[in-house]
Write a protein that holds these residues in place. Structure first.
Motif, PDB file in Angstrom:
ATOM      1  N   PRO A  90       0.810  -1.223   0.000  1.00 44.82           N
ATOM      2  CA  PRO A  90       0.000   0.000   0.000  1.00 44.82           C
ATOM      3  C   PRO A  90       0.841   1.269   0.000  1.00 44.82           C
ATOM      4  N   TRP A  91       2.067   1.196   0.531  1.00 46.45           N
ATOM      5  CA  TRP A  91       2.923   2.373   0.586  1.00 46.45           C
ATOM      6  C   TRP A  91       4.134   2.269  -0.353  1.00 46.45           C
ATOM      7  N   LEU A  92       4.216   1.209  -1.161  1.00 46.83           N
ATOM      8  CA  LEU A  92       5.361   1.015  -2.052  1.00 46.83           C
ATOM      9  C   LEU A  92       4.869   0.715  -3.461  1.00 46.83           C
ATOM     10  N   MET A  93       5.081   1.635  -4.357  1.00 40.00           N
ATOM     11  CA  MET A  93       4.639   1.504  -5.739  1.00 40.00           C
ATOM     12  C   MET A  93       5.783   0.964  -6.600  1.00 40.00           C
ATOM     13  N   THR A  94       5.484  -0.030  -7.422  1.00 41.41           N
ATOM     14  CA  THR A  94       6.469  -0.622  -8.324  1.00 41.41           C
ATOM     15  C   THR A  94       5.961  -0.532  -9.759  1.00 41.41           C
ATOM     16  N   PRO A  95       6.845  -0.680 -10.747  1.00 38.76           N
ATOM     17  CA  PRO A  95       6.389  -0.636 -12.146  1.00 38.76           C
ATOM     18  C   PRO A  95       5.450  -1.802 -12.461  1.00 38.76           C
ATOM     19  N   ILE A  96       4.654  -1.637 -13.502  1.00 35.74           N
ATOM     20  CA  ILE A  96       3.745  -2.680 -13.954  1.00 35.74           C
ATOM     21  C   ILE A  96       4.504  -3.604 -14.904  1.00 35.74           C
ATOM     22  N   PRO A  97       4.585  -4.905 -14.585  1.00 33.47           N
ATOM     23  CA  PRO A  97       5.262  -5.826 -15.510  1.00 33.47           C
ATOM     24  C   PRO A  97       4.470  -5.957 -16.817  1.00 33.47           C
ATOM     25  N   ASN A  98       5.185  -5.917 -17.924  1.00 37.13           N
ATOM     26  CA  ASN A  98       4.575  -6.086 -19.248  1.00 37.13           C
ATOM     27  C   ASN A  98       3.365  -5.168 -19.453  1.00 37.13           C
ATOM     28  N   PRO A  99       3.571  -3.849 -19.437  1.00 32.73           N
ATOM     29  CA  PRO A  99       2.448  -2.931 -19.611  1.00 32.73           C
ATOM     30  C   PRO A  99       1.781  -3.117 -20.975  1.00 32.73           C
ATOM     31  N   THR A 113      -1.343  -1.282 -21.918  1.00 34.26           N
ATOM     32  CA  THR A 113      -2.081  -0.121 -22.375  1.00 34.26           C
ATOM     33  C   THR A 113      -1.188   1.119 -22.357  1.00 34.26           C
ATOM     34  N   VAL A 114      -1.671   2.165 -22.999  1.00 34.68           N
ATOM     35  CA  VAL A 114      -0.935   3.434 -23.009  1.00 34.68           C
ATOM     36  C   VAL A 114      -0.825   3.997 -21.595  1.00 34.68           C
ATOM     37  N   GLN A 115      -1.900   3.854 -20.821  1.00 34.54           N
ATOM     38  CA  GLN A 115      -1.890   4.355 -19.450  1.00 34.54           C
ATOM     39  C   GLN A 115      -0.823   3.643 -18.607  1.00 34.54           C
ATOM     40  N   GLU A 116      -0.724   2.329 -18.778  1.00 35.29           N
ATOM     41  CA  GLU A 116       0.290   1.574 -18.033  1.00 35.29           C
ATOM     42  C   GLU A 116       1.700   1.957 -18.474  1.00 35.29           C
ATOM     43  N   GLN A 117       1.890   2.192 -19.748  1.00 34.09           N
ATOM     44  CA  GLN A 117       3.192   2.626 -20.248  1.00 34.09           C
ATOM     45  C   GLN A 117       3.551   4.007 -19.707  1.00 34.09           C
ATOM     46  N   ASN A 118       2.581   4.901 -19.674  1.00 32.19           N
ATOM     47  CA  ASN A 118       2.826   6.237 -19.123  1.00 32.19           C
ATOM     48  C   ASN A 118       3.163   6.168 -17.640  1.00 32.19           C
ATOM     49  N   TYR A 119       2.450   5.285 -16.926  1.00 25.56           N
ATOM     50  CA  TYR A 119       2.739   5.102 -15.494  1.00 25.56           C
ATOM     51  C   TYR A 119       4.172   4.619 -15.299  1.00 25.56           C
ATOM     52  N   ASN A 120       4.578   3.606 -16.045  1.00 27.02           N
ATOM     53  CA  ASN A 120       5.935   3.087 -15.921  1.00 27.02           C
ATOM     54  C   ASN A 120       6.974   4.139 -16.270  1.00 27.02           C
ATOM     55  N   ARG A 121       6.704   4.924 -17.312  1.00 20.46           N
ATOM     56  CA  ARG A 121       7.660   5.952 -17.720  1.00 20.46           C
ATOM     57  C   ARG A 121       7.829   7.002 -16.616  1.00 20.46           C
ATOM     58  N   ALA A 122       6.711   7.437 -16.036  1.00 21.68           N
ATOM     59  CA  ALA A 122       6.778   8.416 -14.953  1.00 21.68           C
ATOM     60  C   ALA A 122       7.450   7.823 -13.718  1.00 21.68           C
TER      61      ALA A 122
END
Length: 344
Positions: free
Chosen positions: A221-230, A232-241
């Protein structure tokens, strides 16, 4: 050398240009004198010698080693501040403990809501990643083979090390660090057993995220990690940020090793037992924050550590070595049996 000669040489050194002092000790004269005042109560002690080592010489001797990565024997023999290598070894623990005692002054985790609001805003300005109160990562500090529990210190790249956890803010300050675990310890275990991890798991933080690597940490809940194998565009944007925001802690690690070359494998491994290496790392983290607060620049461009052998290549060499030992053993057994058959 007499005490007066030592002090005369000291003031001559402090009269050098700021560039020279930065290249040798990583700080200009003003900061060095301020450190001497802060550390004086810890380093001024009663001694049976008529000429005790001044605080300034103790500090500069240690900083010369930390900044250049030169081994103590070389520092002492060169006589940059007029003391021998055995003396430098003797004063080093006191200097380290004195610097570490400044941790509450220079390293503070943002537990209050007011502190976190400021840090969140500063992280958000990087690339728009919200609600972030720290970037989390670990790094490896190479050491010589320990005398005990040596296999625990072998990391996934195949060399002995101390693993250091660092939490940084957007201005490259260290908010929290953990420097006590062997190199073979997993990142998730370190954060789970750290003071910050324990408090956050208990829900002591009102609202805020840390960000860490996908391969190194589990989602919390307090530790955000990248999304494996994004997908969608939203998931890719999240990983990039996420990657761009977390890069701040990578910059901190790079600066830490480039400013204090004793922590970089460029000059080889630290020739001390793990406990002393941990104290060296802790002191360097304190001085890193001092340098960041004072805007002290690096004298040279950051140089990445040379590549260490990865786990696959190390495993391959171990398998080859084991196979050769097996062949040698099999040959000796076969030769012994042949000789026994001939004799009988």
């Amino acid at each position: 050398m007499t005490l007066l000669e030592d002090l005369a040489k000291l003031w001559q050194m402090l009269g050098e240009s700021s560039e020279w002092l930065l290249s040798r000790y990583c700080f200009p004269k003003k900061i060095l004198m301020g450190l001497c005042c802060d550390l004086g109560p810890f380093l001024e002690r009663q001694t049976s010698h008529m000429n005790p080592i001044p605080v300034q010489i103790q500090l500069l001797s240690a900083l010369g080693f930390f900044a250049t990565g030169t081994f103590q024997r070389e520092i002492g023999s060169v006589g940059s501040v007029g003391i021998s290598q055995p003396t430098l070894s003797q004063i080093m623990p006191s200097v380290l403990d004195a610097i570490i005692s400044l941790s509450p002054k220079y390293i503070q985790f943002p537990w209050t809501n007011q502190q976190q609001v400021i840090i969140k805003q500063e992280f958000y300005t990087i690339v728009g990643f919200p609600n972030t109160i720290g970037a989390l990562d670990c790094t490896l500090i190479a050491i010589k083979t320990p005398s005990q529990y040596k296999f625990y210190y072998v990391n996934r790249k195949g060399f002995h090390s101390i693993k250091v956890q660092i939490i940084a803010d957007s201005h490259l300050n260290i908010l929290n660090f953990v420097a006590r675990w062997p190199g073979g310890t997993h990142n998730s275990f370190i954060v789970r057993n750290s003071s910050v991890g324990v408090r956050l798991d208990r829900g002591n933080d009102e609202d805020g995220w840390h960000i860490g690597e996908c391969d190194s940490y589990a989602l919390k809940p307090w530790l955000m990690t990248p999304i494996p194998n994004p997908a969608t565009v939203q998931e890719q944007n999240y990983n990039r940020a996420h990657v761009q925001t977390r890069s701040t802690v990578e910059c901190v690690i790079c600066l830490l090793k480039c400013r204090w070359l004793c922590l970089s494998s460029i000059r080889g491994t630290l020739q001390y037992q793990p406990e002393k290496v941990c104290h060296i790392i802790m002191a360097r983290c304190v001085l890193h924050n001092l340098a960041i607060r004072q805007g002290i620049p690096l004298q040279e461009s950051p140089i990445p550590d040379p590549p260490m052998p990865d786990a696959d290549s190390v495993l391959y060499r171990l398998l080859i070595a084991g196979f050769l030992l097996y062949l040698d053993f099999a040959y000796s057994i076969t030769s012994g049996l042949s000789l026994w058959c001939i004799l009988t």
